[in-house]
Scaffold this motif. Sequence first.
Motif, short mmCIF file in Angstrom:
data_model
loop_
_atom_site.label_atom_id
_atom_site.label_comp_id
_atom_site.label_asym_id
_atom_site.label_seq_id
_atom_site.Cartn_x
_atom_site.Cartn_y
_atom_site.Cartn_z
N ASP A 1 0.84 -1.20 0.00
CA ASP A 1 0.00 0.00 0.00
C ASP A 1 0.88 1.25 0.00
O ASP A 1 1.64 1.48 0.94
N GLN A 2 0.76 2.05 -1.05
CA GLN A 2 1.57 3.27 -1.15
C GLN A 2 0.76 4.50 -1.53
O GLN A 2 1.23 5.61 -1.33
N LEU A 3 -0.41 4.31 -2.07
CA LEU A 3 -1.16 5.47 -2.56
C LEU A 3 -2.29 5.81 -1.58
O LEU A 3 -3.31 5.12 -1.52
N PHE A 4 -2.09 6.87 -0.83
CA PHE A 4 -3.04 7.34 0.18
C PHE A 4 -3.50 8.74 -0.21
O PHE A 4 -2.85 9.44 -0.98
N GLY A 5 -4.62 9.14 0.35
CA GLY A 5 -5.03 10.53 0.19
C GLY A 5 -4.15 11.44 1.03
O GLY A 5 -3.53 11.02 2.01
N ALA A 6 -4.10 12.71 0.64
CA ALA A 6 -3.28 13.69 1.36
C ALA A 6 -4.17 14.60 2.20
O ALA A 6 -5.27 14.98 1.77
N GLU A 7 -3.70 14.95 3.39
CA GLU A 7 -4.43 15.83 4.30
C GLU A 7 -3.59 17.05 4.65
O GLU A 7 -2.37 16.94 4.80
N TYR A 8 -4.26 18.16 4.81
CA TYR A 8 -3.60 19.35 5.34
C TYR A 8 -3.34 19.16 6.84
O TYR A 8 -4.25 18.77 7.58
N GLN A 9 -2.13 19.43 7.26
CA GLN A 9 -1.79 19.44 8.69
C GLN A 9 -1.46 20.88 9.10
O GLN A 9 -0.39 21.18 9.61
N THR A 10 -2.40 21.75 8.84
CA THR A 10 -2.18 23.18 9.02
C THR A 10 -2.83 23.66 10.32
O THR A 10 -3.69 24.54 10.31
N GLY A 11 -2.41 23.04 11.42
CA GLY A 11 -2.82 23.54 12.71
C GLY A 11 -2.08 24.83 13.03
O GLY A 11 -1.33 25.36 12.22
N SER A 12 -2.23 25.33 14.22
CA SER A 12 -1.68 26.64 14.57
C SER A 12 -0.16 26.69 14.45
O SER A 12 0.41 27.74 14.17
N TYR A 13 0.53 25.55 14.61
CA TYR A 13 2.00 25.55 14.58
C TYR A 13 2.56 25.39 13.17
O TYR A 13 3.73 25.70 12.94
N LEU B 1 -8.63 24.31 7.22
CA LEU B 1 -8.24 23.21 6.35
C LEU B 1 -7.70 22.01 7.14
O LEU B 1 -7.51 20.94 6.56
N PHE B 2 -7.46 22.17 8.40
CA PHE B 2 -6.80 21.13 9.19
C PHE B 2 -7.53 19.79 9.09
O PHE B 2 -8.75 19.71 9.31
N ASN B 3 -6.78 18.73 8.73
CA ASN B 3 -7.27 17.36 8.60
C ASN B 3 -8.24 17.16 7.44
O ASN B 3 -8.88 16.11 7.34
N GLY C 1 -11.37 13.90 8.71
CA GLY C 1 -11.29 12.54 9.21
C GLY C 1 -10.06 12.20 10.03
O GLY C 1 -10.05 11.21 10.74
N ASP C 2 -8.99 12.99 9.94
CA ASP C 2 -7.73 12.70 10.62
C ASP C 2 -7.26 11.28 10.31
O ASP C 2 -6.89 10.51 11.19
N GLU C 3 -7.25 10.95 9.02
CA GLU C 3 -6.85 9.60 8.58
C GLU C 3 -5.39 9.54 8.20
O GLU C 3 -4.87 8.47 7.89
#
Length: 216
Positions: A93-105, A115-117, A181-183
């Motif tokens: 398994d190599q192809l996953f969806g991408a999520e923004y990790q744009t929390g405050s830091y 946009l977070f998660n 979803g925080d996946e």
Amino acid sequence: MLIQSQDCNDYDQLASDQSLIDVMKHCLNTCIKPAASGVTYVRWGKKECPKGVELVYTGQVGGNSNSNKGGGVNYLCLPNDPENGKSLSRDNDQLFGAEYQTGSYHKPYEMTSNLFNKEVTCSVCYQRKRSTVLMIPGRKTCYKGWTFEYTGYIMSDYKDYSSKEYVCVDKDAEAVDNKTGDENGALFYGVKTKCGSLRCPPYTNAVDVHCVVCTK
């Protein structure tokens, strides 16, 4: 001697070399159609292309998991209408969806905080009037003679996770939808500078990194 060329008139070769050159120039100008020109680029973080630029397709960003130690390192702009393959039995398994990790830091300054998660969208754009595309890190504007396409921020995965490429994510980035979803999977963090071997000035320590996509 008779010179023939498809879709061109026939010409008698005259005695002089100049006459032959003139005939050849005429056929080159009238019989050979110029190749189609243009460039494509990915607009990371947006569903549409800039005004006046043709949309090839829109989709969501995919990539390798942040926890995988091997495999692909580049992000992919996956179309929303895939032609899916057959089942693969081996575990790779190599192809996953991408999520923004744009929390405050990890949020670049101008980006929205909602946009977070959420999953990262993208669009593939075709600029017919250009022949070269260039992403310039560290700038918001193009150099003289280049045409502005969009500006944003350099983003990539977190430094302690698996390596990913740097991409220029639009400063007005949006999500695929409202799902949160925080996946995890492939991740997008804001990148900041570290002075030392990076010369400061002209750079500044611990700041987000602008980028701009330009064509010519």
